[in-house]
Design a protein around this motif. Sequence first.
Motif, short mmCIF file in Angstrom:
data_model
loop_
_atom_site.label_atom_id
_atom_site.label_comp_id
_atom_site.label_asym_id
_atom_site.label_seq_id
_atom_site.Cartn_x
_atom_site.Cartn_y
_atom_site.Cartn_z
N THR A 1 4.39 -25.93 -39.51
CA THR A 1 3.97 -27.30 -39.75
C THR A 1 2.54 -27.34 -40.28
O THR A 1 1.63 -26.79 -39.65
CB THR A 1 4.05 -28.13 -38.46
OG1 THR A 1 5.36 -28.02 -37.91
CG2 THR A 1 3.73 -29.59 -38.72
N LEU B 1 3.56 -34.10 -28.80
CA LEU B 1 4.31 -33.35 -29.79
C LEU B 1 3.94 -33.82 -31.20
O LEU B 1 3.96 -35.01 -31.49
CB LEU B 1 5.81 -33.53 -29.55
CG LEU B 1 6.75 -32.64 -30.38
CD1 LEU B 1 6.57 -31.18 -29.99
CD2 LEU B 1 8.20 -33.06 -30.18
N GLY B 2 3.55 -32.88 -32.04
CA GLY B 2 3.19 -33.19 -33.42
C GLY B 2 1.72 -33.48 -33.63
O GLY B 2 1.29 -33.68 -34.77
N HIS C 1 2.74 -20.76 -31.07
CA HIS C 1 2.20 -21.44 -32.24
C HIS C 1 1.48 -20.43 -33.14
O HIS C 1 1.12 -19.34 -32.70
CB HIS C 1 1.20 -22.53 -31.84
CG HIS C 1 1.78 -23.61 -31.00
ND1 HIS C 1 2.06 -23.45 -29.65
CD2 HIS C 1 2.12 -24.88 -31.31
CE1 HIS C 1 2.57 -24.57 -29.17
NE2 HIS C 1 2.61 -25.45 -30.15
N VAL D 1 -0.98 -27.38 -35.09
CA VAL D 1 -0.17 -28.54 -34.76
C VAL D 1 0.65 -28.21 -33.53
O VAL D 1 1.37 -27.21 -33.49
CB VAL D 1 0.74 -28.95 -35.93
CG1 VAL D 1 1.63 -30.13 -35.53
CG2 VAL D 1 -0.09 -29.33 -37.15
N ASP E 1 3.49 -28.46 -32.12
CA ASP E 1 4.85 -28.85 -32.49
C ASP E 1 5.93 -28.11 -31.70
O ASP E 1 7.11 -28.18 -32.06
CB ASP E 1 5.07 -28.64 -34.00
CG ASP E 1 4.89 -27.19 -34.43
OD1 ASP E 1 4.48 -26.36 -33.60
OD2 ASP E 1 5.15 -26.90 -35.61
N ASN E 2 5.53 -27.41 -30.64
CA ASN E 2 6.49 -26.63 -29.86
C ASN E 2 6.32 -27.03 -28.39
O ASN E 2 5.34 -26.65 -27.75
CB ASN E 2 6.22 -25.13 -30.05
CG ASN E 2 7.41 -24.28 -29.66
OD1 ASN E 2 8.39 -24.77 -29.12
ND2 ASN E 2 7.33 -22.99 -29.93
#
Length: 464
Positions: free
Chosen positions: A319, A382-383, A405, A436, A438-439
């Motif tokens: 991401t 998240l994100g 990440h 980010v 994101d995980n």
Amino acid sequence: MQVRDLSRRVFLEKVGAASLAAAASVLPGRAIAAAPETLEARPGTARLAPKEYQPTPIWGYDGGVPGPTIRVNQGARVDRRFLNSLPQPSTVHWHGVRIDNAMDGVPELTQAAVAPQATFDYAFAAPDAGTYWYHPHNRTWEQLARGLYGALIVEERDAPDVDRDEILLIDDWRLTEKAEIAENLGAMHDWSHGGRIGNWITVNGDGFWTSTARRNERLRLRLVNVANARIFSLSLAGLDGWVVALDGQPLETPQRAGRMVLAPAQRVDLIVDVTGETEASIVSHERNGSYAVATFKLEESSAARRPEPAAPLSPNPVTPIGPLNTARRADLLMEGGAMGGMMGAMMGGRSMDMRGLVQQGKVWAFNGRADMSDQPLVSAALGETVRIRIENRTGWPHAMHLHGHHFRKVLEDGTLGAWRDTTLMQPEESFEIAFVADNPGNWLLHCHMVEHSASGMMTWIRVS
């Protein structure tokens, strides 16, 4: 460049002098799931030293060093039933893989340690092509030093144009004059200084790794630093090529391969052409000289050299980092160690002086804590884009690794460096990393000089 002599005398000189220094996968539509392949951690032996010596007792995956290479295609699943046949609990951490949190292998954060003679089923997808590896995450300072590691290779959908793909796991061992692993594991001198530095270097478990190659052959070399704490400074001789990926993540533009510094756990992917006349090698530069750690004996070839440079590898679906000016921020202060001046830190909810910390096996601190906090360093949605400023207020380098990440270093001009999962910090250095979140899950952030991690350099982030 010094050439390694296979003699007993040279081995004794190198080793003796340094020794004096301080869930099962279920297939759709099937009534019965196939049992995953077993990955067993068990005692074994490996011929690390010259042939005049007995094989060295080690701990290895499937009993060998390195453990079996696991190769899957990008996006495919890895399914392994981990069987612990060691005399102490263990886990498997799949280093660098953006993995499901429950599969990350961190005791007390993502799973319970696997008891002796028990099993744990690891099953996860591998989203990113590249060079990764696996190792234990319980008593890592001992289990890694005894030989528990292996390569995990995720193949690109569009493979680069090379003649051969070589994986080179570079390690150092602290051996006695009988070629046995020195049993001073957990020595506080190591923990408070640079970590456990060995006195015998191997590639793929071989102190004299040698292969053959043809002049003008194009090779992909995957270099992995699997040592507890040694930082390798490497260069090429009789090989000319490009760095195409770092820590599994492709560079947008391949860079000419010059001097390469690999901190513990870091990886570099090279695409090289063989240009030597009689041999080619990977050279390690040490304080006592430079010598080949891996050698290719050259065979004649009439092949023409390929045009340069090597083409970039296909990017991975990491991401992109969002706006830095609105990112969530955190600070991480690193203190302690020999000559660090730290007077004490919090542990177990109370303040301790250095004497009390040393009695608990702790000599380092993150943000004034020598143990794992019950609160995360960062709690991110998240994100969300996150920036962490890390300051190394110690006299030692540290290899900082973020689980789950990949991140980019924020450079002084505001631009971003290459994607990495492990970054090397020099003494008194400070910089920011950005990623980010994101995980989802709880993710470890620690020093991969594993003695430093065990003695205070661990924290964690939460992504929810």
